[in-house]
Design a protein around this motif. Structure first.
Motif, PDB file in Angstrom:
ATOM      1  N   ALA A   1      79.328  47.202  41.646  1.00 28.04           N
ATOM      2  CA  ALA A   1      79.897  45.872  42.073  1.00 28.04           C
ATOM      3  C   ALA A   1      78.873  44.869  43.029  1.00 28.04           C
ATOM      4  O   ALA A   1      78.018  44.806  43.677  1.00 28.04           O
ATOM      5  N   LEU A   2      78.329  43.589  42.388  1.00 27.66           N
ATOM      6  CA  LEU A   2      77.873  42.412  43.146  1.00 27.66           C
ATOM      7  C   LEU A   2      77.928  42.277  44.136  1.00 27.66           C
ATOM      8  O   LEU A   2      78.458  41.660  44.497  1.00 27.66           O
ATOM      9  N   GLN A   3      76.802  41.629  45.279  1.00 28.75           N
ATOM     10  CA  GLN A   3      77.108  41.183  47.168  1.00 28.75           C
ATOM     11  C   GLN A   3      76.836  40.008  46.838  1.00 28.75           C
ATOM     12  O   GLN A   3      75.827  39.384  45.735  1.00 28.75           O
ATOM     13  N   PRO A   4      77.106  39.042  47.641  1.00 28.68           N
ATOM     14  CA  PRO A   4      76.421  37.646  47.075  1.00 28.68           C
ATOM     15  C   PRO A   4      75.625  38.012  47.570  1.00 28.68           C
ATOM     16  O   PRO A   4      74.667  35.937  47.055  1.00 28.68           O
ATOM     17  N   ILE A   5      74.736  38.114  47.890  1.00 27.17           N
ATOM     18  CA  ILE A   5      73.209  38.198  48.243  1.00 27.17           C
ATOM     19  C   ILE A   5      72.351  38.081  46.937  1.00 27.17           C
ATOM     20  O   ILE A   5      71.254  36.935  46.729  1.00 27.17           O
ATOM     21  N   ASP A   6      72.840  39.063  46.296  1.00 24.55           N
ATOM     22  CA  ASP A   6      72.115  39.616  44.597  1.00 24.55           C
ATOM     23  C   ASP A   6      72.087  37.755  43.575  1.00 24.55           C
ATOM     24  O   ASP A   6      70.669  37.882  42.764  1.00 24.55           O
ATOM     25  N   GLN A   7      72.715  37.118  43.614  1.00 23.51           N
ATOM     26  CA  GLN A   7      73.014  34.811  43.084  1.00 23.51           C
ATOM     27  C   GLN A   7      71.363  34.942  43.225  1.00 23.51           C
ATOM     28  O   GLN A   7      70.226  34.326  41.947  1.00 23.51           O
TER      29      GLN A   7
ATOM     30  N   LEU B   1      71.204  30.726  53.675  1.00 26.97           N
ATOM     31  CA  LEU B   1      71.125  30.062  54.507  1.00 26.97           C
ATOM     32  C   LEU B   1      72.222  29.873  54.759  1.00 26.97           C
ATOM     33  O   LEU B   1      73.424  30.229  56.284  1.00 26.97           O
ATOM     34  N   SER B   2      72.783  28.920  54.695  1.00 27.70           N
ATOM     35  CA  SER B   2      74.166  27.591  54.747  1.00 27.70           C
ATOM     36  C   SER B   2      75.509  28.862  54.013  1.00 27.70           C
ATOM     37  O   SER B   2      76.780  27.989  53.835  1.00 27.70           O
ATOM     38  N   ASP B   3      74.696  29.681  53.288  1.00 26.40           N
ATOM     39  CA  ASP B   3      76.134  30.296  52.437  1.00 26.40           C
ATOM     40  C   ASP B   3      76.959  31.080  53.209  1.00 26.40           C
ATOM     41  O   ASP B   3      76.418  31.762  53.762  1.00 26.40           O
ATOM     42  N   PRO B   4      78.141  31.049  53.122  1.00 24.86           N
ATOM     43  CA  PRO B   4      79.153  31.228  54.492  1.00 24.86           C
ATOM     44  C   PRO B   4      79.731  32.937  54.148  1.00 24.86           C
ATOM     45  O   PRO B   4      80.469  33.172  54.720  1.00 24.86           O
ATOM     46  N   SER B   5      79.230  32.949  52.644  1.00 23.67           N
ATOM     47  CA  SER B   5      79.540  34.367  52.639  1.00 23.67           C
ATOM     48  C   SER B   5      78.303  35.412  52.660  1.00 23.67           C
ATOM     49  O   SER B   5      78.293  36.464  52.318  1.00 23.67           O
ATOM     50  N   VAL B   6      76.982  35.276  52.533  1.00 22.93           N
ATOM     51  CA  VAL B   6      76.254  35.325  52.577  1.00 22.93           C
ATOM     52  C   VAL B   6      75.628  35.908  54.307  1.00 22.93           C
ATOM     53  O   VAL B   6      75.190  35.071  55.105  1.00 22.93           O
ATOM     54  N   TYR B   7      75.945  37.163  54.632  1.00 23.60           N
ATOM     55  CA  TYR B   7      75.130  37.974  56.891  1.00 23.60           C
ATOM     56  C   TYR B   7      74.413  38.278  56.064  1.00 23.60           C
ATOM     57  O   TYR B   7      73.658  39.295  57.143  1.00 23.60           O
ATOM     58  N   VAL B   8      74.362  39.305  54.922  1.00 22.27           N
ATOM     59  CA  VAL B   8      72.966  40.699  54.930  1.00 22.27           C
ATOM     60  C   VAL B   8      72.178  39.819  53.733  1.00 22.27           C
ATOM     61  O   VAL B   8      72.569  39.404  52.751  1.00 22.27           O
ATOM     62  N   GLY B   9      71.263  40.536  53.348  1.00 19.70           N
ATOM     63  CA  GLY B   9      70.002  40.811  52.482  1.00 19.70           C
ATOM     64  C   GLY B   9      69.387  39.842  52.478  1.00 19.70           C
ATOM     65  O   GLY B   9      68.554  39.480  51.174  1.00 19.70           O
ATOM     66  N   PHE B  10      69.139  39.103  53.306  1.00 21.04           N
ATOM     67  CA  PHE B  10      67.562  38.122  53.961  1.00 21.04           C
ATOM     68  C   PHE B  10      66.655  38.431  53.868  1.00 21.04           C
ATOM     69  O   PHE B  10      65.540  38.291  53.305  1.00 21.04           O
ATOM     70  N   ALA B  11      66.106  40.272  54.155  1.00 24.00           N
ATOM     71  CA  ALA B  11      64.927  40.525  54.476  1.00 24.00           C
ATOM     72  C   ALA B  11      64.431  41.205  52.499  1.00 24.00           C
ATOM     73  O   ALA B  11      63.875  41.243  52.395  1.00 24.00           O
ATOM     74  N   GLU B  12      65.769  41.667  52.337  1.00 28.33           N
ATOM     75  CA  GLU B  12      65.556  41.758  50.995  1.00 28.33           C
ATOM     76  C   GLU B  12      65.335  40.338  49.927  1.00 28.33           C
ATOM     77  O   GLU B  12      64.463  40.281  49.152  1.00 28.33           O
ATOM     78  N   LEU B  13      65.488  39.460  49.898  1.00 29.02           N
ATOM     79  CA  LEU B  13      65.117  38.001  49.556  1.00 29.02           C
ATOM     80  C   LEU B  13      63.534  37.814  50.290  1.00 29.02           C
ATOM     81  O   LEU B  13      62.205  37.663  49.403  1.00 29.02           O
TER      82      LEU B  13
END
Length: 350
Positions: free
Chosen positions: A14-20, A42-54
């Motif tokens: 399954a894809l996580q919201p940050i993957d897109q 940063l404004s996406d309400p479904s994204v809370y993790v994965g910022f370090a990967e970005l």
């Protein structure tokens, strides 16, 4: 290195919201485009993790590392990865980008996650005393809405701790001097509870988390089970796993794993001793019952042997010696004599 949000249906494919956003930014190196995508993430309400990967994508680093605004964006990505609102508020202007209302609310929600996780880690290293209470006391506590007693799966965080870290204050009237207004501000409960409710329903906190309004506390119950299908998986009973700071978090993670390993060895020794004791008890019980069974069988054989070797004659002799048969014969003669006398009296009357 990132974690997954609590409450999400886990799947290896399954894809996580940050993957897109990762897919969009992989081939791009235009600074303006990169900043636009990062702002949206940063404004996406479904994204809370994965910022370090970005933040670690080479194209992103190349596009933003030269300009001051780009460096501020990189610092902001670090902030949302493993920072808190207190860090954002304490830094001078220009260190981070100016956050929108939505982004600020998300940062405060992530700060709540960090506070809860730290409290859970601190309490897990302390031995919680066992508190015994009678049924009457428990009923009284429930009727009065008392705060739950602490145990191995319950964590309690006062509102004051959260208010201090989140800098949530009541609004005051615009009249009067500004300095007086700032000094007259007091901690606000309603905005804090709104934020906590948002964290609970966004599955950032365990499903058993509750607001104790009477005692002004946040109660996290890590062992609570929910019957709903959305919260029936294991992740629903854990705090959201934020991104990992490789420079500072790895050492702490290793130490925690070492402690976990040592505790596991201790528990294994205890379990092994319990198994050995159970096995020895089973052997002892087996010997005991075999001895009892042997005694029963020996007794049965002795009784059978006595009966077969004249037990009936011996019994008859005991009856004769005791006068039982003679007494019976005497009773019989008396009975016959009595019948004869009655017959004679009847004849005389006739």
């Amino acid at each position: 290195m990132t974690g997954t949000a609590s409450g999400a249906v886990s799947s290896s494919s399954a894809l996580q919201p940050i993957d897109q956003y990762i897919e969009i930014l992989q081939p791009k190196n235009n600074a303006s485009f990169v900043q636009t995508v990062l702002h949206k993430a940063l404004s996406d309400p479904s994204v809370y993790v994965g910022f370090a990967e970005l933040r670690s994508i080479p194209a992103v680093v190349t596009a933003l590392q030269e300009s001051p605004s780009g460096k501020a964006m990189l610092n902001t990505m670090d902030l949302f990865s493993y920072g808190t609102y207190r860090q954002y508020a304490s830094m001078p202007e220009g260190k981070y980008i100016s956050l929108t209302t939505t982004q600020l609310a998300k940062l405060k929600a992530l700060t709540v996650v960090t506070i809860v996780q730290q409290r859970c880690d601190e309490d897990s290293t302390k031995s919680v005393p066992t508190v015994r209470s009678s049924r009457r006391n428990r009923r009284g506590n429930q009727a009065a809405g008392a705060i739950p007693l602490p145990n191995s799966s319950c964590r309690i965080i006062p509102y004051t701790v959260l208010q201090s870290e989140l800098d949530i204050m009541e609004e005051v009237d615009a009249s009067g001097d500004d300095s007086d207004n700032r000094s007259n501000k007091k901690p606000s409960i309603r905005p804090l509870e709104d934020l906590l409710i948002h964290c609970i329903y966004s599955h950032l906190l365990p499903s058993g988390t509750k607001l104790d309004q009477r005692n002004m506390s946040l109660v996290i119950n890590l062992s609570s089970q929910s019957t709903s299908s959305a919260a029936s998986n294991l992740e629903s009973n854990h705090v959201l796993c934020r991104d990992v700071n490789v420079e500072t978090d790895v050492t702490d993670m290793i130490s925690k794993l070492e402690v976990f390993y040592e505790k596991g060895k201790e528990r294994m020794l205890v379990l092994n001793r319990c198994v050995e004791n159970l096995n020895q008890d089973a052997v002892n019980h087996g010997k005991k019952w075999r001895s009892i069974e042997k005694s029963i069988n020996d007794t049965k054989e002795n009784v059978s042997l006595n009966l077969e070797t004249g037990g009936n004659d011996n019994g008859m002799q005991m009856l004769m010696e005791g006068g039982v048969i003679g007494s019976a014969m005497g009773m019989g003669s008396l009975s016959s004599t009595g019948r004869s006398a009655r017959q004679e009296r009847g004849a005389e009357v006739d």
